[in-house]
Design an enzyme around this catalytic site. Structure first.
Site: not given
Length: 277
Positions: A184, A191, A253
């Protein structure tokens, strides 16, 4: 060491912040795509591909008119020709602002999401709300042949287009790998993802393709731009007649993203969600 792009220099992201308590569309942080496309030779509105950025939000909740919480899974589709992408942490904060906000019904939530996200992206964003047990959300497998069992030696961990090679003749095939990893640009966090390459053209050297995909392991960029980078490199080095590049990144998230880019007329397999998502 994390390299924070200039496009994020003033962004209120990747820093400590409290979660919003009430609906706030100003939390969305759009980022122009042009700066990351320019190094690939993509300038202006004429894109060498079609595509979308498909997102799923698994932590969407709001209050109905009587204060009762409701939940859904949201599916968002941003066309690749929108001038801006939306940074994922700001997107999560924005969605969290719905948690204690009242809406008349699910359609009001969908209309609000559509209006806010379209304004941020600079073009029409398509929004669906799905029940958490909708069959569309059941995990599936990527079509084609997996490259991950190839016994290859790896030494490159940043993009290396020179690893790509193709032979003679024309074939049509689908190849995939679960070994995609990039980082990221906001937080530096990893990621993880899977990537599908579907093409018609000269036969791609499979060992070279796997090495090339693994080489994104220390690369720092947004998911969308990684897919565009892969697409551009394959078009330059292999020159296929048809090409689809689809990455399905693991959720973080409460959000996952599955960008795809293809030559005109290409579409990804649909519907599709992997077990890691």
């Amino acid at each position: 060491m994390m390299n924070r792009p200039e496009t994020l220099a003033d962004a209120p992201l990747g820093r400590e912040s409290s979660y919003p308590e009430h609906y706030d569309p100003a939390l969305l942080y759009p980022i122009a795509r042009a700066a990351n496309r320019a190094p690939l030779g993509i300038v202006g509105d004429r894109l060498p591909f079609v595509g979308e950025d498909e997102w799923h939000a698994y932590e969407l909740s709001w209050l109905n008119a009587r204060g009762k919480p409701l939940v859904a899974v949201a599916r968002f589709r941003l066309p690749a020709d929108t001038p801006r992408l939306i940074e994922s942490k700001s997107w999560k904060l924005y969605l969290n602002s719905f948690n204690q906000s009242r809406f008349a019904d699910a359609n009001a939530v969908r209309e609000t999401l559509t209006a806010d996200l379209s304004a941020a992206a600079g073009g029409a964003v398509f929004v669906e709300l799905l029940a958490v047990d909708d069959p569309l959300l059941m995990p599936r497998r990527l079509p084609g042949e997996c490259l991950d069992d190839l016994d290859v030696a790896i030494s490159a961990y940043s993009p290396a287009p020179g690893l790509l090679a193709a032979g003679q003749g024309v074939i049509e095939e689908s190849l995939y790998s679960h070994l995609l990893k990039s980082n990221c640009p906001v937080t530096g966090q990893p990621d993880w993802g899977s990537v599908l390459i579907r093409y018609r053209g000269p036969k791609i050297d499979r060992e070279g393709l796997l090495k090339y995909l693994v080489a994104y392991r220390q690369h720092q960029d947004f998911h969308e731009h990684c897919v565009e980078h892969i697409f551009a490199d394959l078009m330059t080095r292999v020159r296929p007649e048809k090409l689809l590049v689809l990455a399905r990144y693991v959720r973080r998230g409460g959000l996952d993203i599955s960008p795809w880019r293809g030559t005109p007329g290409e579409r990804p397999p649909e519907p599709l969600r992997l077990a890691r998502q």
